[in-house]
Design an enzyme around this catalytic site. Structure first.
Site, PDB file in Angstrom:
ATOM      1  N   LYS A  74       0.807  -1.231   0.000  1.00 12.30           N
ATOM      2  CA  LYS A  74       0.000   0.000   0.000  1.00 12.30           C
ATOM      3  C   LYS A  74       0.840   1.281   0.000  1.00 12.30           C
ATOM      4  O   LYS A  74       0.440   2.281  -0.592  1.00 12.30           O
ATOM      5  CB  LYS A  74      -0.940   0.019   1.212  1.00 12.30           C
ATOM      6  CG  LYS A  74      -2.115  -0.915   1.058  1.00 12.30           C
ATOM      7  CD  LYS A  74      -3.014  -0.882   2.277  1.00 12.30           C
ATOM      8  CE  LYS A  74      -4.156  -1.862   2.116  1.00 12.30           C
ATOM      9  NZ  LYS A  74      -4.973  -1.972   3.322  1.00 12.30           N
ATOM     10  N   ASP A 110      -9.664   3.006   2.034  1.00  8.32           N
ATOM     11  CA  ASP A 110      -9.637   2.471   3.414  1.00  8.32           C
ATOM     12  C   ASP A 110     -10.141   3.523   4.397  1.00  8.32           C
ATOM     13  O   ASP A 110     -10.904   3.229   5.318  1.00  8.32           O
ATOM     14  CB  ASP A 110      -8.201   2.120   3.833  1.00  8.32           C
ATOM     15  CG  ASP A 110      -7.745   0.774   3.294  1.00  8.32           C
ATOM     16  OD1 ASP A 110      -8.610  -0.070   2.988  1.00  8.32           O
ATOM     17  OD2 ASP A 110      -6.522   0.574   3.192  1.00  8.32           O
TER      18      ASP A 110
HETATM   19  P1  ATR Z   1      -0.942  -2.730   5.986  1.00  2.42           P
HETATM   20  O1  ATR Z   1      -0.593  -2.107   4.699  1.00  2.42           O
HETATM   21  O2  ATR Z   1      -2.126  -3.639   5.879  1.00  2.42           O
HETATM   22  O3  ATR Z   1      -1.115  -1.759   7.104  1.00  2.42           O
HETATM   23  P2  ATR Z   1       1.796  -3.273   6.709  1.00  2.42           P
HETATM   24  O4  ATR Z   1       2.150  -1.948   6.099  1.00  2.42           O
HETATM   25  O5  ATR Z   1       2.627  -4.471   6.334  1.00  2.42           O
HETATM   26  O6  ATR Z   1       0.298  -3.676   6.353  1.00  2.42           O
HETATM   27  O7  ATR Z   1       1.749  -3.090   8.295  1.00  2.42           O
HETATM   28  C1  ATR Z   1       1.575  -4.143   9.181  1.00  2.42           C
HETATM   29  C2  ATR Z   1       1.534  -3.626  10.629  1.00  2.42           C
HETATM   30  O8  ATR Z   1       1.319  -4.751  11.497  1.00  2.42           O
HETATM   31  C3  ATR Z   1       2.828  -2.981  11.086  1.00  2.42           C
HETATM   32  O9  ATR Z   1       2.509  -1.934  11.985  1.00  2.42           O
HETATM   33  C4  ATR Z   1       3.535  -4.118  11.831  1.00  2.42           C
HETATM   34  O10 ATR Z   1       4.434  -3.712  12.826  1.00  2.42           O
HETATM   35  P3  ATR Z   1       5.988  -3.327  12.452  1.00  2.42           P
HETATM   36  O11 ATR Z   1       5.944  -1.930  11.919  1.00  2.42           O
HETATM   37  O12 ATR Z   1       6.719  -3.435  13.734  1.00  2.42           O
HETATM   38  O13 ATR Z   1       6.426  -4.342  11.431  1.00  2.42           O
HETATM   39  C5  ATR Z   1       2.344  -4.772  12.480  1.00  2.42           C
HETATM   40  N1  ATR Z   1       2.618  -6.175  12.874  1.00  2.42           N
HETATM   41  C6  ATR Z   1       2.707  -7.244  12.067  1.00  2.42           C
HETATM   42  N2  ATR Z   1       2.937  -8.367  12.789  1.00  2.42           N
HETATM   43  C7  ATR Z   1       2.969  -7.996  14.101  1.00  2.42           C
HETATM   44  C8  ATR Z   1       3.159  -8.683  15.331  1.00  2.42           C
HETATM   45  N3  ATR Z   1       3.361 -10.008  15.374  1.00  2.42           N
HETATM   46  N4  ATR Z   1       3.112  -7.967  16.482  1.00  2.42           N
HETATM   47  C9  ATR Z   1       2.903  -6.639  16.459  1.00  2.42           C
HETATM   48  N5  ATR Z   1       2.723  -5.926  15.322  1.00  2.42           N
HETATM   49  C10 ATR Z   1       2.752  -6.580  14.148  1.00  2.42           C
END
Ligand code: ATR
Length: 290
Positions: A74, A110
């Site tokens: 995104k 969104d």
């Molecule tokens: P989207 O576009 O759907 O928002 P993304 O940009 O990949 O997806 O973002 C995913 C979010 O989920 C991020 O904030 C990520 O945290 P990080 O910035 O630390 O990577 C968060 N996230 C994913 N897995 C996680 C986990 N196991 N625990 C906490 N946060 C998680």
């Protein structure tokens, strides 16, 4: 059963993401195209991070009419488009692309999908204290929208730098303070003592990891509204914990339908059959859960 046939005039729409196998979008949009007897078809494309620019070149080369963009593209996709709608530009993330004769324009449905979901339930945002978990593309859209509507924001993220970046972006646009902290138990406890609304924008709890949640019932007050943008399963572990605490819950399936309806309207310039889309999404999610 399809009520149209694929022909030389069929317009192609789709979604790019990784993983994409569990996407609900093909079911939701194809049902809407059939309902309105439109010669459109919608398919999923699994696109790896390193292939994103090639995929967007492919959209131009194949004259694909419209795309949805999901995890993890995104934010990155914005650099490959010709134009950005002002809302998408401010947010810095795109979830919908329209191809107008080779000019690719990015939108963010969104944010408005999230807003519509809350408005439909009569939930006010002005002055409310909102805790947002996550700082990715979805969080950017939601935090922007919430700040625009006058909510007070705290963003908690596993990676603190990303939380700060997301908060700075929003506070620069609206000239208001947006707090950012690391996502840990101590900060969660403190934040949820005060909060009116909790929004999970991370993918924690998403199928197949359905037993995971960042927040448990002991941290949830009965007056809290808990919105999980994860829609697969409909009732995530977080929403079950919120139920246990007596709090109001909102499923990501509702936002999925609204953002989808808004994208449909961009591609076709027709009003989306939203009730049908909602029914299809719920039926399909229930079918997969059984
Ligand atoms: P989207 O576009 O759907 O928002 P993304 O940009 O990949 O997806 O973002 C995913 C979010 O989920 C991020 O904030 C990520 O945290 P990080 O910035 O630390 O990577 C968060 N996230 C994913 N897995 C996680 C986990 N196991 N625990 C906490 N946060 C998680």
């Amino acid at each position: 059963m399809l009520n149209w046939s694929i022909s030389g005039k069929t317009k192609l729409c789709g979604v790019i993401g990784d993983p994409i196998e569990h996407s609900m979008s093909p079911v939701m949009y194809n049902a809407a195209f059939i309902e309105l007897r439109l010669n459109y078809i919608y398919v999923p494309f699994k696109v790896r991070k390193e292939d994103l620019s090639k995929a967007i070149e492919g959209v131009r080369a194949l004259n694909i009419k419209g795309l949805n963009v999901t995890i993890p593209h995104k934010i990155a996709v914005t650099q490959f488009l010709d134009e950005l709608d002002p809302l998408a530009e401010n947010i810095g993330a795109v979830n919908t692309i329209v191809n107008n004769d080779g000019i690719l324009k990015g939108y963010n449905t969104d944010a408005l999908g999230f807003l519509q979901t809350l408005l439909e339930k009569g939930i006010e945002l002005k002055g409310e204290k909102v805790v947002i978990l996550g700082a990715g593309g979805a969080s950017r859209a939601i935090s922007f929208l919430l700040a625009q509507r006058g909510a007070n924001l705290l963003i908690l993220n596993r990676t603190l730098d990303k939380a700060k970046e997301c908060a700075d972006r929003v506070s620069n646009v609206f000239q208001r303070e947006v707090k950012a902290l690391a996502l840990n138990r101590q900060n969660l406890i403190r934040a949820l003592k005060e909060a009116d609304i909790l929004v999970n924008t991370t993918n924690v709890g998403m199928s197949p990891n359905t037993e995971t949640t960042l927040v448990t019932s002991d941290l949830i007050k009965p007056h809290l509204i808990v919105f999980d943008i994860v829609y697969n399963p409909i009732k995530t572990k977080l929403l079950m914990e919120a139920d246990k605490a007596g709090a109001q819950t909102i499923s990501g399936a509702e936002m999925l339908v609204w953002q989808g309806a808004l994208a449909f309207e961009k591609w076709t310039t027709l009003k989306a059959p939203i009730e049908l889309m909602r029914k299809k999404v719920i039926n399909e999610l229930e079918r997969r859960e059984n």
